[in-house]
Design a protein around this motif. Structure first.
Motif, PDB file in Angstrom:
ATOM      1  N   ALA A 168      19.187   7.800  -0.485  1.00 26.33           N
ATOM      2  CA  ALA A 168      20.070   7.828   0.684  1.00 26.33           C
ATOM      3  C   ALA A 168      20.305   6.435   1.243  1.00 26.33           C
ATOM      4  CB  ALA A 168      19.471   8.740   1.759  1.00 26.33           C
ATOM      5  N   ASP A 309      23.753  11.234   8.582  1.00 26.46           N
ATOM      6  CA  ASP A 309      22.640  11.167   7.642  1.00 26.46           C
ATOM      7  C   ASP A 309      21.851  12.468   7.748  1.00 26.46           C
ATOM      8  OD1 ASP A 309      20.319  10.679   6.202  1.00 26.46           O
ATOM      9  OD2 ASP A 309      20.232   8.563   6.761  1.00 26.46           O
ATOM     10  N   THR A 311      19.449  13.511   5.651  1.00 29.28           N
ATOM     11  CA  THR A 311      18.277  13.420   4.776  1.00 29.28           C
ATOM     12  C   THR A 311      17.252  14.510   5.086  1.00 29.28           C
ATOM     13  OG1 THR A 311      18.526  11.046   4.371  1.00 29.28           O
ATOM     14  CG2 THR A 311      16.296  11.953   4.206  1.00 29.28           C
ATOM     15  N   ILE A 342      25.457  12.163   4.271  1.00 32.72           N
ATOM     16  CA  ILE A 342      24.472  11.603   3.353  1.00 32.72           C
ATOM     17  C   ILE A 342      23.324  12.598   3.198  1.00 32.72           C
ATOM     18  CG2 ILE A 342      22.763   9.765   3.020  1.00 32.72           C
ATOM     19  CD1 ILE A 342      24.626   7.886   4.519  1.00 32.72           C
ATOM     20  N   SER A 344      19.635  13.637   0.562  1.00 33.98           N
ATOM     21  CA  SER A 344      18.581  13.014  -0.246  1.00 33.98           C
ATOM     22  C   SER A 344      17.719  14.065  -0.933  1.00 33.98           C
ATOM     23  CB  SER A 344      17.700  12.134   0.646  1.00 33.98           C
ATOM     24  OG  SER A 344      16.620  11.590  -0.076  1.00 33.98           O
ATOM     25  N   GLY A 357      19.951  10.284  -4.160  1.00 37.23           N
ATOM     26  CA  GLY A 357      20.597  10.809  -2.966  1.00 37.23           C
ATOM     27  C   GLY A 357      22.053  11.067  -3.301  1.00 37.23           C
TER      28      GLY A 357
END
Length: 507
Positions: A168, A309, A311, A342, A344, A357
């Motif tokens: 990521a 993000d 993740t 994003i 991961s 990622g």
């Protein structure tokens, strides 16, 4: 029989590789993995003579970029490991999980290796079995297809563009390079300073240090240590704007004010992108779906990219991000042109060392859509940095997906004991945030306490490591990760942490 022996040999080779890698990283206690300090320590950067620096210069952006705090903490740990050689040092610093990847990931590795050892199998499997060559820049086609299905069913993103990256972190660097300009074309060159003309990225403190490091390294930004709470001046911020939070929740009033301030007469904005991590690193706070919709609408209104993000999508503990209109989607994302997501494999699937990622872009409005344009242009960045993520890692990721989201959910449930223990261990501190998402809790130390020295003392005297809040833009705080250790060891680490906090904060 020959095929069976070949498969056995492949499995032995793979297992031996991972065992040898683990041994090379581990100290005496299973509670911690340590990277030995490099011979060129970070501290040595100040020791070169000025005449040498004038001849062989390092870029100012790199010199002003934050030091990697995880490496610094591991160096501190290694300084005291002999003292703790019998009991071991427990690391609650780096954000890793205590479990291993699913067996399906290793089976995919074994099958891929076997196919390349057996010429007949490789011929029959075709290009899909080759592991030694490049694959398309955007990723291994079978993995791309599976990720598109996953993103639609588990995240509510319809037919997204997908790009697989080396973790990521590389995904985020791709965004910074692709979306941010050295000088904004719509800037007023007569009235604005050079710093003001650089396109800006917003992060919220406490922030994820690698996001800030990416912005600093690519577009500059040396005012990152608590700028939002101490100095709202933008004269030295360069490519970085740091906004405040309230109990880990970004201040949207501050954001609207700055989006308005940086609005250009042409209709564009000096702020090019806004970054949000949810569930939060380092905050450990999971934001509501309603809040995400609000920040999405705000960034859309001002023509600014929103980088989400995700993740820690598997670590939305209480399902704060639940969409009441689509309750069957495990972790709903907002399918809008200006939002780039994003993801991961490092956390939920425990594949941090595989460095895999991926990015998801909206395909709305086809070739004319903003998401499509960003995806197509980002392929230039992808081809420059990585060309493509390692094929073997992508094959392992494809295998991991076969284990399913429920497999990850079962692993995440094992964190409850440690999370509760860490929250109790930190309960004597004045203020705590987190524990509702991701794998972190942050705590405020008594006023005037040096968080870096506090973290160093925890390692030396109590055998437990945490991240100083200064590296997240929150001096005087600490970040504690409760996912590093299995429950029984996390309980012991929490006991040490509690003793350390009580002893080191005594008046």
């Amino acid at each position: 029989m020959q095929l069976i022996c070949g498969r056995f040999l492949v499995m032995v080779m793979i297992v031996s590789f991972f065992i040898s890698t683990t041994k090379s990283l581990s100290i005496r206690s299973p509670a911690l993995r340590v990277i030995k300090p490099r011979s060129t320590s970070i501290a040595l950067k100040m020791s070169s003579s000025s005449s040498s620096q004038n001849k062989f210069k390092i870029s100012n952006r790199t010199m002003q970029t934050l030091d990697p705090c995880v490496i610094l903490m591991k160096q501190i740990i290694s300084q005291h490991e002999d003292k703790w050689k019998d009991d071991g040092i427990f690391s609650l610093a780096q954000g890793v999980v205590h479990w291993k990847p699913p067996k399906t990931a290793y089976e995919a590795l074994a099958n891929a290796a076997q196919a390349n050892l057996d010429e007949n199998m490789a011929t029959a499997a075709g290009d899909g079995a080759i592991i030694h060559t490049y694959c398309p820049d955007e990723g291994y086609p079978p993995l791309i297809a599976s990720l598109k299905d996953k993103l639609e069913q588990q995240n509510g993103l319809q037919s997204p563009h997908v790009m697989v990256t080396s973790g990521a972190n590389q995904a985020y660097v791709n965004c910074v390079i692709t979306l941010m300009d050295e000088v904004d074309n719509d800037s007023n060159h007569e009235k604005e300073s050079p710093q003001e003309m650089i396109s800006k990225c917003v992060v919220f403190e406490p922030y994820y240090f690698n996001h800030v490091m990416a912005i600093q390294g690519v577009r500059g930004g040396n005012n990152c240590g608590g700028i939002a709470s101490t100095d709202d001046s933008k004269s030295h911020a360069e490519g970085l704007l740091v906004g405040p939070t309230q109990q880990g929740k970004p201040d949207l009033t501050w954001l609207r004010s700055h989006l308005e301030e940086y609005k250009k007469p042409s209709g564009s904005n000096g702020i090019r992108m806004v970054t949000l991590v949810n569930p939060g690193n380092p905050t450990g706070v999971s934001l509501s779906h309603a809040f995400l919709k609000e920040i999405a609408q705000l960034t859309k209104e001002y023509g600014v990219w929103l980088i989400m993000d995700c993740t820690y999508e598997h670590f939305d503990i209480h399902r704060n991000n639940r969409d009441v209109e689509n309750p069957n989607i495990p972790y709903p994302c907002l399918d809008q042109e200006h939002i780039i997501h994003i993801f991961s494999f490092s956390k939920g699937y425990a594949m941090a060392g595989f460095r895999t990622g991926y990015l998801a872009f909206s395909s709305k409005n086809g070739s004319e859509g903003k998401g499509t344009l960003a995806y197509e242009q980002m392929l230039k960045t992808q081809d420059t940095i990585a060309i493509c993520t390692s094929r073997i890692s992508q094959m392992a990721a494809l295998g991991a997906l076969q284990a399913g989201r429920e497999w990850v959910n079962d692993q995440v449930k094992t964190l409850e004991v440690g999370r509760n223990a860490i929250l109790e261990a930190m309960s004597s501190l004045e203020e705590i945030i987190g524990g509702t998402g991701a794998m972190y809790v942050m705590g405020k130390l008594p006023d005037t306490t040096d968080d870096k020295q506090f973290a160093s003392s925890l390692v030396e005297h109590f055998g437990v490591a945490v991240i100083p809040g200064s590296f997240c833009g929150y001096p005087g705080w600490i970040r504690v990760c409760y996912s590093n250790l299995p429950p029984e060891l996390c309980l012991e680490a929490a006991s040490r942490l509690k003793r350390g906090i009580l002893e080191l904060t005594k008046k």
